[in-house]
Design an enzyme around this catalytic site. Structure first.
Site, PDB file in Angstrom:
ATOM      1  N   GLY A  13       9.303  16.388 -44.283  1.00 26.83           N
ATOM      2  CA  GLY A  13       8.231  16.127 -45.250  1.00 26.83           C
ATOM      3  C   GLY A  13       8.723  16.361 -46.668  1.00 26.83           C
ATOM      4  O   GLY A  13       8.018  16.933 -47.493  1.00 26.83           O
ATOM      5  N   SER A  15       9.248  14.098 -48.864  1.00 26.61           N
ATOM      6  CA  SER A  15       8.884  12.978 -49.740  1.00 26.61           C
ATOM      7  C   SER A  15       7.822  13.320 -50.769  1.00 26.61           C
ATOM      8  O   SER A  15       7.717  12.653 -51.789  1.00 26.61           O
ATOM      9  CB  SER A  15       8.382  11.806 -48.877  1.00 26.61           C
ATOM     10  OG  SER A  15       7.493  12.275 -47.885  1.00 26.61           O
ATOM     11  N   ASP A  64       9.718  10.844 -37.382  1.00 21.76           N
ATOM     12  CA  ASP A  64       8.486  11.554 -37.053  1.00 21.76           C
ATOM     13  C   ASP A  64       8.904  12.841 -36.335  1.00 21.76           C
ATOM     14  O   ASP A  64       9.550  12.775 -35.274  1.00 21.76           O
ATOM     15  CB  ASP A  64       7.642  10.653 -36.142  1.00 21.76           C
ATOM     16  CG  ASP A  64       6.293  11.286 -35.810  1.00 21.76           C
ATOM     17  OD1 ASP A  64       6.176  12.526 -35.865  1.00 21.76           O
ATOM     18  OD2 ASP A  64       5.366  10.525 -35.480  1.00 21.76           O
ATOM     19  N   VAL A  65       8.537  13.985 -36.891  1.00 24.42           N
ATOM     20  CA  VAL A  65       9.013  15.251 -36.307  1.00 24.42           C
ATOM     21  C   VAL A  65       8.465  15.503 -34.896  1.00 24.42           C
ATOM     22  O   VAL A  65       8.992  16.337 -34.176  1.00 24.42           O
ATOM     23  CB  VAL A  65       8.708  16.472 -37.218  1.00 24.42           C
ATOM     24  CG1 VAL A  65       9.499  16.414 -38.501  1.00 24.42           C
ATOM     25  CG2 VAL A  65       7.206  16.623 -37.479  1.00 24.42           C
ATOM     26  N   SER A 143       1.389  29.387 -43.813  1.00 23.68           N
ATOM     27  CA  SER A 143       0.193  29.292 -44.672  1.00 23.68           C
ATOM     28  C   SER A 143      -0.540  30.623 -44.683  1.00 23.68           C
ATOM     29  O   SER A 143      -0.433  31.404 -43.732  1.00 23.68           O
ATOM     30  CB  SER A 143      -0.739  28.218 -44.103  1.00 23.68           C
ATOM     31  OG  SER A 143      -1.971  28.234 -44.780  1.00 23.68           O
ATOM     32  N   TYR A 156      -5.543  24.146 -37.430  1.00 27.64           N
ATOM     33  CA  TYR A 156      -4.468  24.273 -38.425  1.00 27.64           C
ATOM     34  C   TYR A 156      -4.016  25.736 -38.520  1.00 27.64           C
ATOM     35  O   TYR A 156      -2.814  26.033 -38.474  1.00 27.64           O
ATOM     36  CB  TYR A 156      -4.973  23.784 -39.784  1.00 27.64           C
ATOM     37  CG  TYR A 156      -4.006  24.009 -40.930  1.00 27.64           C
ATOM     38  CD1 TYR A 156      -2.978  23.104 -41.189  1.00 27.64           C
ATOM     39  CD2 TYR A 156      -4.118  25.131 -41.765  1.00 27.64           C
ATOM     40  CE1 TYR A 156      -2.096  23.309 -42.246  1.00 27.64           C
ATOM     41  CE2 TYR A 156      -3.237  25.338 -42.808  1.00 27.64           C
ATOM     42  CZ  TYR A 156      -2.229  24.424 -43.056  1.00 27.64           C
ATOM     43  OH  TYR A 156      -1.361  24.638 -44.096  1.00 27.64           O
TER      44      TYR A 156
HETATM   45  P1  NAP Z   1       1.540  16.979 -48.424  1.00 25.44           P
HETATM   46  O1  NAP Z   1       1.565  16.814 -49.890  1.00 25.44           O
HETATM   47  O2  NAP Z   1       0.363  16.472 -47.657  1.00 25.44           O
HETATM   48  O3  NAP Z   1       2.886  16.311 -47.814  1.00 25.44           O
HETATM   49  C1  NAP Z   1       3.060  16.304 -46.432  1.00 25.44           C
HETATM   50  C2  NAP Z   1       4.473  15.880 -46.118  1.00 25.44           C
HETATM   51  O4  NAP Z   1       4.657  15.950 -44.692  1.00 25.44           O
HETATM   52  C3  NAP Z   1       4.780  14.457 -46.550  1.00 25.44           C
HETATM   53  O5  NAP Z   1       6.097  14.416 -47.037  1.00 25.44           O
HETATM   54  C4  NAP Z   1       4.660  13.658 -45.238  1.00 25.44           C
HETATM   55  O6  NAP Z   1       5.503  12.495 -45.189  1.00 25.44           O
HETATM   56  C5  NAP Z   1       5.180  14.705 -44.239  1.00 25.44           C
HETATM   57  N1  NAP Z   1       4.767  14.474 -42.847  1.00 25.44           N
HETATM   58  C6  NAP Z   1       3.504  14.449 -42.338  1.00 25.44           C
HETATM   59  N2  NAP Z   1       3.547  14.192 -41.011  1.00 25.44           N
HETATM   60  C7  NAP Z   1       4.865  14.069 -40.678  1.00 25.44           C
HETATM   61  C8  NAP Z   1       5.549  13.792 -39.471  1.00 25.44           C
HETATM   62  N3  NAP Z   1       4.881  13.594 -38.309  1.00 25.44           N
HETATM   63  N4  NAP Z   1       6.903  13.731 -39.492  1.00 25.44           N
HETATM   64  C9  NAP Z   1       7.594  13.918 -40.649  1.00 25.44           C
HETATM   65  N5  NAP Z   1       6.989  14.183 -41.837  1.00 25.44           N
HETATM   66  C10 NAP Z   1       5.640  14.243 -41.845  1.00 25.44           C
HETATM   67  O7  NAP Z   1       1.694  18.509 -47.996  1.00 25.44           O
HETATM   68  P2  NAP Z   1       1.985  19.830 -48.897  1.00 25.44           P
HETATM   69  O8  NAP Z   1       0.712  20.286 -49.488  1.00 25.44           O
HETATM   70  O9  NAP Z   1       3.179  19.620 -49.751  1.00 25.44           O
HETATM   71  O10 NAP Z   1       2.322  20.885 -47.729  1.00 25.44           O
HETATM   72  C11 NAP Z   1       3.652  21.254 -47.401  1.00 25.44           C
HETATM   73  C12 NAP Z   1       3.592  22.449 -46.473  1.00 25.44           C
HETATM   74  O11 NAP Z   1       2.920  23.539 -47.105  1.00 25.44           O
HETATM   75  C13 NAP Z   1       2.840  22.176 -45.162  1.00 25.44           C
HETATM   76  O12 NAP Z   1       3.481  22.859 -44.106  1.00 25.44           O
HETATM   77  C14 NAP Z   1       1.468  22.794 -45.420  1.00 25.44           C
HETATM   78  O13 NAP Z   1       0.812  23.166 -44.225  1.00 25.44           O
HETATM   79  C15 NAP Z   1       1.880  24.007 -46.244  1.00 25.44           C
HETATM   80  N6  NAP Z   1       0.768  24.532 -47.070  1.00 25.44           N
HETATM   81  C16 NAP Z   1       0.259  23.809 -48.107  1.00 25.44           C
HETATM   82  C17 NAP Z   1      -0.792  24.343 -48.858  1.00 25.44           C
HETATM   83  C18 NAP Z   1      -1.395  23.601 -50.012  1.00 25.44           C
HETATM   84  O14 NAP Z   1      -2.359  24.128 -50.613  1.00 25.44           O
HETATM   85  N7  NAP Z   1      -0.905  22.425 -50.381  1.00 25.44           N
HETATM   86  C19 NAP Z   1      -1.298  25.614 -48.542  1.00 25.44           C
HETATM   87  C20 NAP Z   1      -0.744  26.319 -47.470  1.00 25.44           C
HETATM   88  C21 NAP Z   1       0.303  25.778 -46.745  1.00 25.44           C
HETATM   89  P3  NAP Z   1       5.023  11.070 -45.797  1.00 25.44           P
HETATM   90  O15 NAP Z   1       5.164  11.194 -47.307  1.00 25.44           O
HETATM   91  O16 NAP Z   1       5.969  10.076 -45.218  1.00 25.44           O
HETATM   92  O17 NAP Z   1       3.612  10.878 -45.395  1.00 25.44           O
END
Ligand code: NAP
Length: 251
Positions: A13, A15, A64-65, A143, A156
């Site tokens: 992820g 990207s 896809d992971v 998280s 989640y």
């Molecule tokens: P995000 O902006 O929604 O980005 C999700 C990423 O995961 C994208 O690059 C997406 O790829 C990729 N992805 C989704 N499904 C996938 C799959 N099956 N195989 C490979 N890649 C996949 O998420 P984020 O907010 O940056 O979150 C990153 C991490 O931080 C996650 O583990 C999330 O649970 C954790 N987190 C985030 C928050 C928050 O507030 N944002 C809080 C706590 C924890 P595509 O671009 O190709 O779709």
């Protein structure tokens, strides 16, 4: 200053959001980065272009992971490009609201499958290489939800709780082989994942409940990941490092 010169890093992820920030920051410190994505090739290519523009080395790889054979192909591509894997960051995840009484099998399965099984797949795919090398650093993005639970996102929160247990188990199992395993637990962070929730100014309301009085930026998590990935953290394994402005302290 964190030094990742010549370290090879896979970021799932990579990207968008926190993953993209990890890729860009790691490359700026000298890492060669495999930017994984599942559907958004434009964003992944733009991360790679930014890295290359600054003289770094990166490749975008679709996988896809949840699909072990795609994960194995991704790992093979990293090895063909750079002959080793020093760091795996399991960052890919989804976060969908679902009250428990309405939760379908599909929603529950998809969340566990991407957030937990996806991380497990990537770890299973890189560990044989890391064991041969006698070194490696695995960082699982968890998280705050893993620590205090999250209403309407119980699937989640459970997937992230499982990540923290996985981290501790593998830290003891793989430590004797020179492999460190840690988690980073972000709190609220500005990314696509939270954009809808923050629309209309609710980010400002949430920020007031956080001791440091702000929502996190992707760079806040990236800094923690880079530290754990680096040799500066060579005696640190099995931890969950909170990057949340103190939010778990206040409920
Ligand atoms: P995000 O902006 O929604 O980005 C999700 C990423 O995961 C994208 O690059 C997406 O790829 C990729 N992805 C989704 N499904 C996938 C799959 N099956 N195989 C490979 N890649 C996949 O998420 P984020 O907010 O940056 O979150 C990153 C991490 O931080 C996650 O583990 C999330 O649970 C954790 N987190 C985030 C928050 C928050 O507030 N944002 C809080 C706590 C924890 P595509 O671009 O190709 O779709």
């Amino acid at each position: 200053m964190i030094d990742l010169k010549n370290k090879v890093m896979i970021v799932t992820g990579g990207s968008r959001g926190i993953g993209a920030s990890i890729c860009l920051s790691a490359a700026a410190q000298g890492a060669k980065v495999l930017v994984n994505y599942v559907s958004n090739s434009e964003s992944a290519s733009s991360v790679v272009e930014d890295i290359e523009k600054n003289g770094g080395d990166a490749i975008a790889v679709k996988a896809d992971v949840t699909d072990m054979s795609s994960v194995q192909e991704m790992v093979t591509l990293a090895l063909e490009s750079w002959s080793k894997i020093d760091i795996l960051v399991n960052n890919a995840a989804i976060w969908n609201e679902s009250p428990i009484e309405m939760m379908s099998d599909a929603v529950a399965d998809e969340t566990m499958s991407i957030n937990f099984n996806g991380s497990l797949n990537c770890i299973r795919a890189v560990v044989p290489t890391m064991i041969k090398q006698g070194s490696g650093s695995i960082i699982n993005i968890s998280s705050t939800a893993a620590q205090r639970g999250e209403a309407f996102h119980s699937h989640y929160a459970a997937s992230k709780g499982a990540i923290n247990s996985l981290t501790k188990s593998l830290a003891s199992e793989l430590g004797p082989k020179g492999i460190r395993v840690n988690s980073v637990c972000p709190g609220w962070t500005y990314t696509d994942m939270t954009a809808e929730v923050f629309r209309g100014g609710s980010d400002l309301v949430i920020a007031e409940t956080i001791p440091l009085r702000r929502i996190g930026k992707p760079e806040d998590c990236a800094a923690a990941v880079l530290f754990l990935a680096s040799d500066d953290a060579s005696y640190i394994t099995g931890i969950s490092l909170n990057v949340n402005g103190g939010s778990v302290l206040t409920g």
